[in-house]
Design a protein around this motif. Sequence first.
Motif, mmCIF file in Angstrom:
data_model
loop_
_atom_site.group_PDB
_atom_site.id
_atom_site.type_symbol
_atom_site.label_atom_id
_atom_site.label_comp_id
_atom_site.label_asym_id
_atom_site.label_seq_id
_atom_site.Cartn_x
_atom_site.Cartn_y
_atom_site.Cartn_z
ATOM 1 N N ARG A 39 0.832 -1.208 0.000
ATOM 2 C CA ARG A 39 0.000 0.000 0.000
ATOM 3 C C ARG A 39 0.865 1.256 0.000
ATOM 4 N NH1 ARG A 39 -4.427 -2.393 4.272
ATOM 5 N NH2 ARG A 39 -6.034 -2.975 2.741
ATOM 6 N N ARG A 43 0.869 4.021 -3.211
ATOM 7 C CA ARG A 43 0.454 5.409 -2.951
ATOM 8 C C ARG A 43 1.406 6.397 -3.596
ATOM 9 N NH1 ARG A 43 -1.116 3.757 2.387
ATOM 10 N NH2 ARG A 43 0.966 4.298 3.139
ATOM 11 N N LEU A 64 -5.640 -5.049 -1.394
ATOM 12 C CA LEU A 64 -4.832 -3.989 -1.998
ATOM 13 C C LEU A 64 -5.589 -3.280 -3.120
ATOM 14 C CD1 LEU A 64 -2.032 -2.568 -2.234
ATOM 15 C CD2 LEU A 64 -1.397 -4.354 -3.883
ATOM 16 N N LEU A 68 -7.857 1.208 -5.391
ATOM 17 C CA LEU A 68 -6.665 1.374 -6.218
ATOM 18 C C LEU A 68 -7.000 2.191 -7.461
ATOM 19 C CD1 LEU A 68 -3.651 0.361 -6.261
ATOM 20 C CD2 LEU A 68 -4.430 -1.380 -7.886
#
Length: 438
Positions: A39, A43, A64, A68
């Motif tokens: 993660r 980002r 995840l 997204l």
Amino acid sequence: MTPTVLIVDDDTGFARAAGKLAADEGCGVQLAGTLAEARAFVREHATDLILLDLTLPDGNGMDLLDGLDLARHGQIVVATGRPSVDTAVRAIASPVVEYLVKPFRPEQLQAVLRRIARCSWPGIGDGPGAVELAGASGAMRRLSHMAMRVAACDAPVLVAGEPGSGRTAVARAIHAASGRGGAFVVVDCDTLPAARIESALFGDDGDPAASAFARAAGGTLLVNGIERLPHHVQARLLAIVEGRASSAGPADAGAPRLLFCIAGDPLRSVADGQLRQDFHYGISALALRVPPLRERGEDVVALADLLIHHLNGQYGQEKRLAPGADRALLRHAWPGNVRELRAAVQSTYLLQRSPLLHVEPAGTAPVPAHGDGARLVFEIGTMTLAELETRAVDAALAHFGNDKAAAARALGISVRTIYNHLARRDDERSGASHATGH
């Protein structure tokens, strides 16, 4: 730009092995052993492929994907040693393009990697020709290598290939990599009346400065469709190539580099009387063949992805290929090459309402079961057994869209033998390159 692959797996042995496969395909690799690490990476960084284990120390890998930004991240592949109906159903409903069960064959992952590891053609970027030249197949890598080698010299180059295969894009890449400061000028014999070709190249008697040679001074002049050149114009170009005549361009800017494109096989054009034999000899010392799309294997899927990406930018949507859509792309022969694929993708994109696209070719032209694409013809005494083996492997791989397992079955050998053959040939090429000092 180097594609980025994020491998999310707490099995370090598997992660490193998968990372090596990705690195060998020209990708940059990032490893994450936990959901938190993954993660944090997504980002801050965009990815082209996420290889995702489902069972992680701090949660389910599928988590995840919640939130997204798919516009910043490419394909998602699940690789799990603990498959279940629930995770398979969740994967199908998500952006996952492959669901691999460990242990799986390396070539299964390689196929996905090769879709994203596009060739790097210096100077092209996202400009004209970028789509045609995208792809990581062996055929395109060899073409890229040869094109970049010939770019540095001033000798004429003959680029041959089927219509729609990307001949002009290759010529543009050679010019971009040459470092020449002048313009890239194209004289397209396919679009000019025969009576206008000579004046387009050399200018009118009263205005030679308007000629293509003058406009391309210090740069590159591409003569496209040379099979349509009148014979006396071929003779005039040959005289310039051989230094027996001047191009009449500005002396201070320097003569342009000459590139020539022809549709199909140049030798056939000579035999058919379209191309003068002496002209062919004069311009073919450096000759490149652009492979048709049917010989580029997984490239067709990478190109379709790239075309959809461009359309998403144009229309502000987030469409993508549906899971399993690659099978139809790989089965089709694409006689119109990249041009046909572009039309099929655009039609599918505009007409299908679903965000998951199944590209439908306009015609039904499957890879031929018989004919030149599936038959190896040779004359006794013209090649050795090793050369015949090379031709047989190449023909089988081309026929089955670079599916090594299918090619191996057809030839009655193991997949490992196919890989050993390709590795040996790469070693021989590398050895020959070192021996010549290149």
